[in-house]
Design a protein around this motif. Structure first.
Motif, PDB file in Angstrom:
ATOM      1  N   TYR A  41       0.845  -1.200   0.000  1.00  9.06           N
ATOM      2  CA  TYR A  41       0.000   0.000   0.000  1.00  9.06           C
ATOM      3  C   TYR A  41       0.879   1.248   0.000  1.00  9.06           C
ATOM      4  O   TYR A  41       1.966   1.267   0.573  1.00  9.06           O
ATOM      5  CB  TYR A  41      -0.943   0.011   1.200  1.00  9.06           C
ATOM      6  N   PRO A  42       0.433   2.321  -0.656  1.00 13.21           N
ATOM      7  CA  PRO A  42       1.254   3.533  -0.720  1.00 13.21           C
ATOM      8  C   PRO A  42       1.156   4.347   0.558  1.00 13.21           C
ATOM      9  O   PRO A  42       0.117   4.374   1.215  1.00 13.21           O
ATOM     10  CB  PRO A  42       0.650   4.296  -1.904  1.00 13.21           C
ATOM     11  N   THR A  43       2.236   5.019   0.889  1.00  8.78           N
ATOM     12  CA  THR A  43       2.233   5.946   2.021  1.00  8.78           C
ATOM     13  C   THR A  43       2.449   7.384   1.563  1.00  8.78           C
ATOM     14  O   THR A  43       2.210   8.322   2.313  1.00  8.78           O
ATOM     15  CB  THR A  43       3.331   5.568   3.040  1.00  8.78           C
ATOM     16  N   VAL A  44       2.931   7.552   0.336  1.00  8.21           N
ATOM     17  CA  VAL A  44       3.078   8.876  -0.258  1.00  8.21           C
ATOM     18  C   VAL A  44       2.819   8.719  -1.751  1.00  8.21           C
ATOM     19  O   VAL A  44       3.157   7.691  -2.340  1.00  8.21           O
ATOM     20  CB  VAL A  44       4.494   9.466  -0.008  1.00  8.21           C
ATOM     21  N   VAL A  45       2.152   9.705  -2.360  1.00  5.06           N
ATOM     22  CA  VAL A  45       1.861   9.635  -3.794  1.00  5.06           C
ATOM     23  C   VAL A  45       2.202  10.963  -4.458  1.00  5.06           C
ATOM     24  O   VAL A  45       2.035  12.021  -3.846  1.00  5.06           O
ATOM     25  CB  VAL A  45       0.372   9.269  -4.058  1.00  5.06           C
ATOM     26  N   PRO A  46       2.691  10.913  -5.714  1.00  4.11           N
ATOM     27  CA  PRO A  46       3.114   9.697  -6.413  1.00  4.11           C
ATOM     28  C   PRO A  46       4.257   9.004  -5.676  1.00  4.11           C
ATOM     29  O   PRO A  46       5.126   9.669  -5.104  1.00  4.11           O
ATOM     30  CB  PRO A  46       3.566  10.206  -7.778  1.00  4.11           C
ATOM     31  N   THR A  47       4.271   7.694  -5.676  1.00  7.12           N
ATOM     32  CA  THR A  47       5.226   6.908  -4.910  1.00  7.12           C
ATOM     33  C   THR A  47       6.539   6.760  -5.672  1.00  7.12           C
ATOM     34  O   THR A  47       6.549   6.251  -6.792  1.00  7.12           O
ATOM     35  CB  THR A  47       4.650   5.511  -4.625  1.00  7.12           C
ATOM     36  N   PRO A  48       7.662   7.195  -5.083  1.00  8.68           N
ATOM     37  CA  PRO A  48       8.956   6.991  -5.750  1.00  8.68           C
ATOM     38  C   PRO A  48       9.453   5.564  -5.540  1.00  8.68           C
ATOM     39  O   PRO A  48       8.983   4.846  -4.644  1.00  8.68           O
ATOM     40  CB  PRO A  48       9.867   7.997  -5.044  1.00  8.68           C
ATOM     41  N   GLU A  49      10.417   5.161  -6.332  1.00  8.26           N
ATOM     42  CA  GLU A  49      10.947   3.792  -6.249  1.00  8.26           C
ATOM     43  C   GLU A  49      11.565   3.494  -4.896  1.00  8.26           C
ATOM     44  O   GLU A  49      11.532   2.340  -4.438  1.00  8.26           O
ATOM     45  CB  GLU A  49      11.998   3.559  -7.349  1.00  8.26           C
ATOM     46  N   ASP A  50      12.146   4.494  -4.236  1.00  8.66           N
ATOM     47  CA  ASP A  50      12.845   4.232  -2.980  1.00  8.66           C
ATOM     48  C   ASP A  50      11.961   4.411  -1.749  1.00  8.66           C
ATOM     49  O   ASP A  50      12.467   4.412  -0.616  1.00  8.66           O
ATOM     50  CB  ASP A  50      14.090   5.112  -2.864  1.00  8.66           C
TER      51      ASP A  50
ATOM     52  N   ALA B 280      16.212   0.484  -9.998  1.00  4.91           N
ATOM     53  CA  ALA B 280      14.850   0.032 -10.281  1.00  4.91           C
ATOM     54  C   ALA B 280      14.027   1.216 -10.763  1.00  4.91           C
ATOM     55  O   ALA B 280      14.225   2.347 -10.300  1.00  4.91           O
ATOM     56  CB  ALA B 280      14.215  -0.575  -9.031  1.00  4.91           C
ATOM     57  N   PHE B 281      13.105   0.956 -11.683  1.00  5.84           N
ATOM     58  CA  PHE B 281      12.307   2.019 -12.284  1.00  5.84           C
ATOM     59  C   PHE B 281      10.845   1.588 -12.400  1.00  5.84           C
ATOM     60  O   PHE B 281      10.552   0.442 -12.721  1.00  5.84           O
ATOM     61  CB  PHE B 281      12.817   2.336 -13.701  1.00  5.84           C
ATOM     62  N   HIS B 282       9.942   2.533 -12.165  1.00  2.00           N
ATOM     63  CA  HIS B 282       8.526   2.302 -12.437  1.00  2.00           C
ATOM     64  C   HIS B 282       8.259   2.468 -13.925  1.00  2.00           C
ATOM     65  O   HIS B 282       8.699   3.444 -14.535  1.00  2.00           O
ATOM     66  CB  HIS B 282       7.648   3.314 -11.693  1.00  2.00           C
ATOM     67  N   ALA B 283       7.500   1.544 -14.497  1.00  2.00           N
ATOM     68  CA  ALA B 283       7.053   1.665 -15.885  1.00  2.00           C
ATOM     69  C   ALA B 283       5.530   1.785 -15.871  1.00  2.00           C
ATOM     70  O   ALA B 283       4.809   0.777 -15.859  1.00  2.00           O
ATOM     71  CB  ALA B 283       7.487   0.451 -16.703  1.00  2.00           C
ATOM     72  N   VAL B 284       5.057   3.010 -15.816  1.00  2.00           N
ATOM     73  CA  VAL B 284       3.625   3.296 -15.758  1.00  2.00           C
ATOM     74  C   VAL B 284       3.333   4.496 -16.652  1.00  2.00           C
ATOM     75  O   VAL B 284       4.234   5.145 -17.171  1.00  2.00           O
ATOM     76  CB  VAL B 284       3.163   3.591 -14.308  1.00  2.00           C
ATOM     77  N   SER B 285       2.048   4.793 -16.807  1.00  2.00           N
ATOM     78  CA  SER B 285       1.671   6.003 -17.529  1.00  2.00           C
ATOM     79  C   SER B 285       2.015   7.215 -16.676  1.00  2.00           C
ATOM     80  O   SER B 285       2.440   7.087 -15.514  1.00  2.00           O
ATOM     81  CB  SER B 285       0.174   5.982 -17.838  1.00  2.00           C
ATOM     82  N   ALA B 286       1.776   8.396 -17.230  1.00  2.00           N
ATOM     83  CA  ALA B 286       2.141   9.620 -16.507  1.00  2.00           C
ATOM     84  C   ALA B 286       1.247   9.889 -15.303  1.00  2.00           C
ATOM     85  O   ALA B 286       1.608  10.704 -14.448  1.00  2.00           O
ATOM     86  CB  ALA B 286       2.106  10.814 -17.456  1.00  2.00           C
ATOM     87  N   GLY B 287       0.095   9.217 -15.200  1.00  2.00           N
ATOM     88  CA  GLY B 287      -0.781   9.465 -14.059  1.00  2.00           C
ATOM     89  C   GLY B 287      -1.742   8.322 -13.807  1.00  2.00           C
ATOM     90  O   GLY B 287      -2.300   7.741 -14.747  1.00  2.00           O
ATOM     91  N   ALA B 288      -1.928   7.970 -12.540  1.00  2.00           N
ATOM     92  CA  ALA B 288      -2.931   6.977 -12.160  1.00  2.00           C
ATOM     93  C   ALA B 288      -4.328   7.574 -12.334  1.00  2.00           C
ATOM     94  O   ALA B 288      -4.490   8.790 -12.473  1.00  2.00           O
ATOM     95  CB  ALA B 288      -2.708   6.541 -10.716  1.00  2.00           C
TER      96      ALA B 288
ATOM     97  N   CYS C   8       2.188   5.712  -8.961  1.00  2.00           N
ATOM     98  CA  CYS C   8       3.649   5.658  -8.940  1.00  2.00           C
ATOM     99  C   CYS C   8       4.297   6.775  -9.742  1.00  2.00           C
ATOM    100  O   CYS C   8       3.801   7.170 -10.800  1.00  2.00           O
ATOM    101  CB  CYS C   8       4.125   4.305  -9.463  1.00  2.00           C
ATOM    102  N   SER C   9       5.411   7.243  -9.264  1.00  2.00           N
ATOM    103  CA  SER C   9       6.169   8.302  -9.928  1.00  2.00           C
ATOM    104  C   SER C   9       7.011   7.737 -11.065  1.00  2.00           C
ATOM    105  O   SER C   9       7.543   6.627 -10.971  1.00  2.00           O
ATOM    106  CB  SER C   9       7.092   8.981  -8.914  1.00  2.00           C
ATOM    107  N   ILE C  10       7.143   8.520 -12.143  1.00  2.00           N
ATOM    108  CA  ILE C  10       8.078   8.166 -13.216  1.00  2.00           C
ATOM    109  C   ILE C  10       9.197   9.205 -13.330  1.00  2.00           C
ATOM    110  O   ILE C  10       9.915   9.244 -14.334  1.00  2.00           O
ATOM    111  CB  ILE C  10       7.363   7.990 -14.570  1.00  2.00           C
ATOM    112  N   ASP C  11       9.362  10.029 -12.307  1.00  2.00           N
ATOM    113  CA  ASP C  11      10.390  11.076 -12.363  1.00  2.00           C
ATOM    114  C   ASP C  11      11.785  10.491 -12.572  1.00  2.00           C
ATOM    115  O   ASP C  11      12.581  11.011 -13.357  1.00  2.00           O
ATOM    116  CB  ASP C  11      10.371  11.916 -11.085  1.00  2.00           C
ATOM    117  N   LYS C  12      12.100   9.414 -11.862  1.00  2.00           N
ATOM    118  CA  LYS C  12      13.427   8.811 -11.970  1.00  2.00           C
ATOM    119  C   LYS C  12      13.666   8.277 -13.381  1.00  2.00           C
ATOM    120  O   LYS C  12      14.746   8.481 -13.972  1.00  2.00           O
ATOM    121  CB  LYS C  12      13.564   7.687 -10.945  1.00  2.00           C
TER     122      LYS C  12
END
Length: 318
Positions: A112-121, A224-232, A282-286
């Protein structure tokens, strides 16, 4: 160019990744059980060497890792590793014999997320067998990269979407009847207030990220990297958008999850709980910063393309 092995090459992402690799000039060896075909035709597959292997059976007798090593690849992309034991077997076989190893993970490693968008770390609290095993694999691979210079990169897709299979729907499960309900302008029931989130990604955007990781070896190894669209999207926002895509104003009702679940097929309700309990965002900033990742599809665009195929295939009717 490199000699590239893709394990599980004919699946969702492999359908798009293998042609990208061929078009980039790589020599591609597709490893699979030989029981599935790519979801989309592409003439690039004619240039691919196919090796038929039953991973489960070969791992039981300890031969799978050695068989992959014997191919002599520069790059190994593992699409279908689901347990820590499986990861250990292939890493032990390939250590010192491969220049880049790319593993397909999942955003479910977060729990479960604790901060959004969620970074990989972000701190990870996975639950369920799938998420827990994938998190253990991530920990192991990153440790191997840090302590033994094993050249691992992890790509964590969201809910993968594309023509040829059912996307995760606005109720958080995979029953095509939800899309038919929206296509006919009928009322759709959603759990709670419909504010939980799902995070899709088009299969070709996941393939794009693998290509970016290969092209940016120095930046991607040990990461490690998230592979998602730009927004949930929220369940409610998702349902409203698809209703309007079909030409209807949304008709939605809401109920607390337990009450809503009693009106659903038990397997559908269970699948919904699995997704909305995690509510990924999830964040894709990284990935943008290090790999130049720029998803072509929003979550809704990816689903709309899949829906066009589902309508043509007769799985969704108006």
């Amino acid at each position: 160019m490199a000699r590239v092995v893709v394990i599980g090459a004919t699946g969702h992402v492999g359908t798009y990744l293998v042609p990208r690799l061929v078009e980039a000039g790589h020599q591609v060896i597709a490893v699979s059980r030989g029981q599935a075909r790519p979801y989309a035709d592409n003439r690039a597959w004619a240039a691919v060497e196919h090796r038929q292997m039953d991973r489960d059976a070969m791992e039981r007798d300890g031969s799978f890792g050695a068989a992959i090593r014997a191919i002599g690849a520069d790059i190994v992309i593992d699409m279908i590793c689901f347990t820590l034991d499986s990861a250990k077997q292939i890493v032990e076989a390939l250590s010192g014999h491969v220049a880049h190893f790319l593993h397909t993970g999942t955003i479910w490693t977060h729990g479960y997320p604790t901060v959004v968008p969620t970074p990989e770390d972000a701190p990870k609290r996975p639950f369920g067998e799938y998420g827990t095993q994938k998190a253990a694999i991530e920990t192991y691979l990153l440790e191997q990269a840090r302590t033994r210079a094993f050249p691992a990169t992890l790509i964590h897709p969201g809910h993968i979407v594309g023509p040829g299979w059912l996307p995760l729907n606005p109720a958080g499960h995979f029953n095509a009847a939800v899309f038919t309900t929206l296509a006919r302008g009928e009322t759709l029931a959603l759990p709670n207030f419909g504010l939980e989130t799902v995070h899709h990604v088009h299969a070709d955007d996941v393939a794009q990220m693998f290509m970016g990781a290969i092209a940016n070896w120095r930046a991607s190894t040990g990461e490690a990297f998230h592979a998602v669209s730009a927004g949930a999207v929220t369940l409610r926002g998702y349902a409203e958008s698809i209703s309007r895509w079909f030409g209807h104003e949304p008709k939605l009702t809401f109920a607390p999850f337990d009450a809503w679940a009693r009106t659903q097929d038990p397997k559908d309700a269970e699948a919904s709980w699995e997704h909305i309990a995690r509510s990924p965002n999830c964040s894709i900033d990284k990935a943008r910063r290090l790999l130049g990742y720029a998803p072509r599809y929003t979550s809704l665009q990816a689903v709309e393309e899949a829906l066009t195929w589902l309508i043509a295939d007769g799985q969704v009717t108006r």
